[in-house]
Scaffold this active site. Sequence first.
Site, short mmCIF file in Angstrom:
data_model
loop_
_atom_site.label_atom_id
_atom_site.label_comp_id
_atom_site.label_asym_id
_atom_site.label_seq_id
_atom_site.Cartn_x
_atom_site.Cartn_y
_atom_site.Cartn_z
N ARG A 212 0.86 -1.18 0.00
CA ARG A 212 0.00 0.00 0.00
C ARG A 212 0.90 1.23 0.00
NH1 ARG A 212 -2.21 -3.50 3.97
NH2 ARG A 212 -4.31 -4.27 3.47
N LYS A 237 -2.18 -1.83 7.80
CA LYS A 237 -3.62 -1.73 8.02
C LYS A 237 -4.07 -2.81 9.00
CE LYS A 237 -7.96 -1.37 5.45
NZ LYS A 237 -8.58 -1.41 4.09
N HIS A 302 -2.71 2.09 -6.05
CA HIS A 302 -3.29 0.83 -5.58
C HIS A 302 -3.50 -0.16 -6.73
CE1 HIS A 302 -4.62 -0.75 -1.75
NE2 HIS A 302 -5.61 -1.38 -2.34
N ARG A 305 -0.76 -2.67 -6.68
CA ARG A 305 -0.97 -3.74 -5.68
C ARG A 305 -1.95 -4.77 -6.21
NH1 ARG A 305 -1.28 -4.95 0.05
NH2 ARG A 305 -3.41 -5.39 0.72
N HIS A 328 -4.30 -9.52 4.15
CA HIS A 328 -5.75 -9.54 4.27
C HIS A 328 -6.18 -10.35 5.48
CE1 HIS A 328 -6.38 -8.73 -0.33
NE2 HIS A 328 -6.13 -7.63 0.36
N TYR A 337 -9.73 -11.52 -6.54
CA TYR A 337 -8.78 -11.53 -7.65
C TYR A 337 -9.04 -12.69 -8.62
CZ TYR A 337 -6.38 -7.98 -4.96
OH TYR A 337 -6.09 -6.82 -4.27
#
Length: 355
Positions: A212, A237, A302, A305, A328, A337
């Site tokens: 990120r 995050k 982003h 990524r 995640h 994805y």
Amino acid sequence: MPIYILYAMNWKATLITHKAEKRIAIYFEKSQVFNQRMKTFPDARWSYTLKTWHVPDTEENRLRFKIEAEPKKIHTIENLEQVRKFRNWLQSKRYSPNTIKTYTEALTCFLYFFKNKKVEEITNDDLIVFNNEYILKNNLSASYQNQIVNAIKLFYSTIQNKKIEMDSIHRPKRAKLLPNVLSKQEVKQILTAHVNLKHRVMLSLIYSCGLRRSELLNLKPADIDSNRNLIFIHQAKGRKDRIAPLSPKILEMLRDYYKGYKPKVWLFEGQIKGEKYSEKSLQSVLKFALEKTGIQKPVTLHWLRHSYATHLLETGTDLRYIQELLGHNSSKTTEIYTHVSTHNLQRIKSPFDDL
């Protein structure tokens, strides 16, 4: 987020701060007559960034465009105290500064809307009113509405010790959007567009490790483990640490960069040694690369990524590993994805070819 918006026929006016100046923005449907009219106002300017006319925030203009004097954000001392308690609670739980700012501003907006009610008197029915009379009327986004819901729900369950059932009536359904992905050729064009070594390394590191923007800018030289070919991402995050593998190619680029720039505190520093490279400057680095390559897509950092994750999936990397590499919490986040990977789709033969 502007609160005081006036709708009158086909135009609206709102208070803004533009380039550190207090201004009044006037939005209207495309009209040559209106454009000519705006040019007659003293110090009226057109903003190419905001795509609107704006005039000085004066008493005369407030009357002319029917803008009410801006009231206090919190109507009563009691409500102000509630926001202060909520902020203190968030800080004690070590929420991120961005989350604290977002949640307290959301609660401030909500309590102002019900300034004539005590906090404990607000009910589920009031939430429906707020949704219709503020969120929908001002055409605010679903993501902003979700932020409001999260803040109010947390506030009532902690500070007020009162449960408000708002999920079924107030939380908007999230749009199911696919991540934006670039082809490997497009990524290569972007990463090699810059002559400046620092700029090439920053964009390359984002793509090669699926970082990120904030994760890249928070890196320190010690986070690069060249002996084990790893990069450490600290307190990303969700306040999680993780590691990601470094390819020999990006490691070689990092060595050349370190020899040339010798960063002191942060891996990527601005013009002043010891100061972190700014987000705005990093966005400009990408913008320059896009201009040089001629890629017309609205690419953001982003996207690199997203492209990293999709390209890993297309080369056979297990989803569980991709989930770990991206940091995640849920596998469901990573599974998106699979919907943009073209590896298997390209094998499907269209029945049109057999006609």
